[in-house]
Motif scaffolding. Sequence first.
Motif, PDB file in Angstrom:
ATOM      1  N   CYS A   1       0.775  -1.099  -0.030  1.00  0.00           N
ATOM      2  CA  CYS A   1      -0.214   0.069  -0.013  1.00  0.00           C
ATOM      3  C   CYS A   1       0.935   1.245   0.012  1.00  0.00           C
ATOM      4  CB  CYS A   1      -1.005   0.060   1.099  1.00  0.00           C
ATOM      5  SG  CYS A   1      -2.257  -1.289   1.181  1.00  0.00           S
ATOM      6  N   VAL A   2       2.201   1.181   0.256  1.00  0.00           N
ATOM      7  CA  VAL A   2       2.977   2.450   0.278  1.00  0.00           C
ATOM      8  C   VAL A   2       4.097   2.364  -0.711  1.00  0.00           C
ATOM      9  CG1 VAL A   2       4.283   3.641   1.863  1.00  0.00           C
ATOM     10  CG2 VAL A   2       2.584   2.345   2.931  1.00  0.00           C
ATOM     11  N   PRO A   3       4.063   3.485  -1.496  1.00  0.00           N
ATOM     12  CA  PRO A   3       5.125   3.517  -2.741  1.00  0.00           C
ATOM     13  C   PRO A   3       6.267   3.492  -2.075  1.00  0.00           C
ATOM     14  CG  PRO A   3       4.021   5.441  -2.356  1.00  0.00           C
ATOM     15  CD  PRO A   3       3.421   4.562  -1.529  1.00  0.00           C
ATOM     16  N   PRO A   4       7.469   3.126  -2.827  1.00  0.00           N
ATOM     17  CA  PRO A   4       8.845   3.155  -2.124  1.00  0.00           C
ATOM     18  C   PRO A   4       9.046   4.881  -1.967  1.00  0.00           C
ATOM     19  CG  PRO A   4       8.766   2.073  -4.338  1.00  0.00           C
ATOM     20  CD  PRO A   4       7.344   2.625  -4.018  1.00  0.00           C
ATOM     21  N   GLY A   5       9.746   4.953  -0.687  1.00  0.00           N
ATOM     22  CA  GLY A   5      10.090   6.350  -0.321  1.00  0.00           C
ATOM     23  C   GLY A   5       8.611   6.913   0.429  1.00  0.00           C
ATOM     24  N   GLY A   6       7.651   6.204   0.438  1.00  0.00           N
ATOM     25  CA  GLY A   6       6.490   6.706   1.018  1.00  0.00           C
ATOM     26  C   GLY A   6       6.488   6.627   2.465  1.00  0.00           C
ATOM     27  N   ARG A   7       7.468   6.166   3.391  1.00  0.00           N
ATOM     28  CA  ARG A   7       7.262   6.147   4.672  1.00  0.00           C
ATOM     29  C   ARG A   7       8.573   6.434   5.312  1.00  0.00           C
ATOM     30  NH1 ARG A   7       6.283   0.352   7.720  1.00  0.00           N
ATOM     31  NH2 ARG A   7       8.561   0.193   7.449  1.00  0.00           N
ATOM     32  N   SER A   8       8.633   7.331   6.494  1.00  0.00           N
ATOM     33  CA  SER A   8       9.723   7.768   7.069  1.00  0.00           C
ATOM     34  C   SER A   8       9.517   7.700   8.791  1.00  0.00           C
ATOM     35  CB  SER A   8      10.103   9.212   6.474  1.00  0.00           C
ATOM     36  OG  SER A   8       9.251  10.072   7.044  1.00  0.00           O
ATOM     37  N   ASN A   9      10.593   7.355   9.117  1.00  0.00           N
ATOM     38  CA  ASN A   9      10.437   7.200  10.823  1.00  0.00           C
ATOM     39  C   ASN A   9      11.463   8.260  11.397  1.00  0.00           C
ATOM     40  OD1 ASN A   9       9.000   4.929  10.252  1.00  0.00           O
ATOM     41  ND2 ASN A   9      10.357   3.496  11.572  1.00  0.00           N
ATOM     42  N   THR A  10      11.283   8.860  12.381  1.00  0.00           N
ATOM     43  CA  THR A  10      11.990   9.748  13.242  1.00  0.00           C
ATOM     44  C   THR A  10      11.782   9.308  14.498  1.00  0.00           C
ATOM     45  OG1 THR A  10      10.977  11.812  11.712  1.00  0.00           O
ATOM     46  CG2 THR A  10      12.317  12.172  13.911  1.00  0.00           C
ATOM     47  N   TYR A  11      13.071   9.092  15.173  1.00  0.00           N
ATOM     48  CA  TYR A  11      13.178   8.753  16.412  1.00  0.00           C
ATOM     49  C   TYR A  11      13.590   9.796  17.247  1.00  0.00           C
ATOM     50  CZ  TYR A  11      13.574   4.443  13.630  1.00  0.00           C
ATOM     51  OH  TYR A  11      13.213   3.424  12.790  1.00  0.00           O
ATOM     52  N   ALA A  12      13.048   9.925  18.462  1.00  0.00           N
ATOM     53  CA  ALA A  12      13.196  10.716  19.381  1.00  0.00           C
ATOM     54  C   ALA A  12      12.917  10.376  21.000  1.00  0.00           C
ATOM     55  CB  ALA A  12      12.027  11.913  19.118  1.00  0.00           C
ATOM     56  N   VAL A  13      13.474  11.249  21.796  1.00  0.00           N
ATOM     57  CA  VAL A  13      13.455  11.103  23.208  1.00  0.00           C
ATOM     58  C   VAL A  13      12.704  12.313  23.834  1.00  0.00           C
ATOM     59  CG1 VAL A  13      15.050   9.279  23.558  1.00  0.00           C
ATOM     60  CG2 VAL A  13      15.730  11.647  23.755  1.00  0.00           C
ATOM     61  N   PRO A  14      11.830  12.273  24.779  1.00  0.00           N
ATOM     62  CA  PRO A  14      11.224  13.411  25.205  1.00  0.00           C
ATOM     63  C   PRO A  14      12.310  14.387  25.931  1.00  0.00           C
ATOM     64  CG  PRO A  14       9.991  11.546  25.807  1.00  0.00           C
ATOM     65  CD  PRO A  14      11.383  10.939  25.365  1.00  0.00           C
ATOM     66  N   ALA A  15      11.849  15.593  25.494  1.00  0.00           N
ATOM     67  CA  ALA A  15      12.973  16.656  26.014  1.00  0.00           C
ATOM     68  C   ALA A  15      12.483  16.717  27.814  1.00  0.00           C
ATOM     69  CB  ALA A  15      12.737  18.032  25.614  1.00  0.00           C
ATOM     70  N   TYR A  16      11.404  16.505  27.983  1.00  0.00           N
ATOM     71  CA  TYR A  16      11.090  16.769  29.573  1.00  0.00           C
ATOM     72  C   TYR A  16      10.127  15.230  29.855  1.00  0.00           C
ATOM     73  CZ  TYR A  16      11.890  21.444  28.382  1.00  0.00           C
ATOM     74  OH  TYR A  16      12.499  22.780  27.801  1.00  0.00           O
ATOM     75  N   PRO A  17      10.984  14.292  30.049  1.00  0.00           N
ATOM     76  CA  PRO A  17      10.146  13.023  30.304  1.00  0.00           C
ATOM     77  C   PRO A  17       9.522  12.715  31.572  1.00  0.00           C
ATOM     78  CG  PRO A  17      12.493  12.650  30.452  1.00  0.00           C
ATOM     79  CD  PRO A  17      12.487  14.044  30.032  1.00  0.00           C
ATOM     80  N   ASP A  18       9.695  13.684  32.737  1.00  0.00           N
ATOM     81  CA  ASP A  18       8.792  13.540  33.792  1.00  0.00           C
ATOM     82  C   ASP A  18       7.504  14.123  33.557  1.00  0.00           C
ATOM     83  OD1 ASP A  18      10.936  12.374  35.122  1.00  0.00           O
ATOM     84  OD2 ASP A  18      11.705  14.257  35.979  1.00  0.00           O
ATOM     85  N   GLY A  19       7.392  15.031  32.356  1.00  0.00           N
ATOM     86  CA  GLY A  19       6.072  15.650  32.161  1.00  0.00           C
ATOM     87  C   GLY A  19       5.052  14.746  31.479  1.00  0.00           C
ATOM     88  N   LEU A  20       5.546  13.562  31.052  1.00  0.00           N
ATOM     89  CA  LEU A  20       4.625  12.620  30.310  1.00  0.00           C
ATOM     90  C   LEU A  20       3.698  11.940  31.247  1.00  0.00           C
ATOM     91  CD1 LEU A  20       7.356  10.649  28.050  1.00  0.00           C
ATOM     92  CD2 LEU A  20       5.589  12.329  27.332  1.00  0.00           C
ATOM     93  N   THR A  21       4.234  11.859  32.597  1.00  0.00           N
ATOM     94  CA  THR A  21       3.350  11.020  33.329  1.00  0.00           C
ATOM     95  C   THR A  21       2.527  12.079  34.155  1.00  0.00           C
ATOM     96  OG1 THR A  21       5.040  10.963  35.059  1.00  0.00           O
ATOM     97  CG2 THR A  21       4.823   9.112  33.630  1.00  0.00           C
ATOM     98  N   GLU A  22       2.614  13.156  33.937  1.00  0.00           N
ATOM     99  CA  GLU A  22       1.896  14.203  34.932  1.00  0.00           C
ATOM    100  C   GLU A  22       0.447  14.389  34.559  1.00  0.00           C
ATOM    101  OE1 GLU A  22       3.963  18.023  35.079  1.00  0.00           O
ATOM    102  OE2 GLU A  22       5.764  16.973  36.014  1.00  0.00           O
ATOM    103  N   HIS A  23       0.084  14.162  33.284  1.00  0.00           N
ATOM    104  CA  HIS A  23      -1.007  14.205  32.720  1.00  0.00           C
ATOM    105  C   HIS A  23      -1.788  12.994  32.058  1.00  0.00           C
ATOM    106  CE1 HIS A  23      -0.653  18.451  33.309  1.00  0.00           C
ATOM    107  NE2 HIS A  23       0.358  18.569  32.656  1.00  0.00           N
ATOM    108  N   ALA A  24      -1.147  11.811  32.182  1.00  0.00           N
ATOM    109  CA  ALA A  24      -1.516  10.664  31.540  1.00  0.00           C
ATOM    110  C   ALA A  24      -2.810  10.088  32.391  1.00  0.00           C
ATOM    111  CB  ALA A  24      -0.322   9.595  31.791  1.00  0.00           C
TER     112      ALA A  24
END
Length: 108
Positions: free
Chosen positions: A85-108
Motif C-alpha cells: 500500500c505504500v510506494p517506495p519512499g512513502g514512509r519515514s521514521n523519526t526517532y526521538a526522546v522526550p525533552a521533559y520525560p517527567d512531564g509525560l506522566t503528569e497528565h496521563a
Amino acid sequence: MTEVFAVLVTIDVRPETIDEFTAGLQANAVATRGEPGCLRFDVLRTRDDPNRFVLYELYSDEDAFFVGHRQAAHYPAWVQLCERCVPPGGRSNTYAVPAYPDGLTEHA
C-alpha cells in the motif's frame, strides 16, 4: 528512570489501497497497544492529504520498540501491508526522546 523512546512515522498511501491500508493499520494499532512496553500508539490522518498518516508511538525504552515491537507476532503482517500500500519512499521514521520525560506522566 528508563529513557522513554518515541517514534514518529509519516506514511503516504497509494489512494487505490486506502481501504485495505486503513483496515490493516487499525489492526496493527490495536495489537501494538497491547504490547509490553508500548505506552501510547496514536494514529493521525492529515487534514490536507487524506492519503497521509502520522503515527505517534511511545515506548518504555528503545528495546520495547526495536526488539519487542519488531518481533511481535503481528509485525510481519504490517510490513507486508506497507509493501502493498505504500510506494517506495512513502514512509519515514523519526526517532526521538522526550525533552521533559517527567512531564509525560503528569497528565496521563
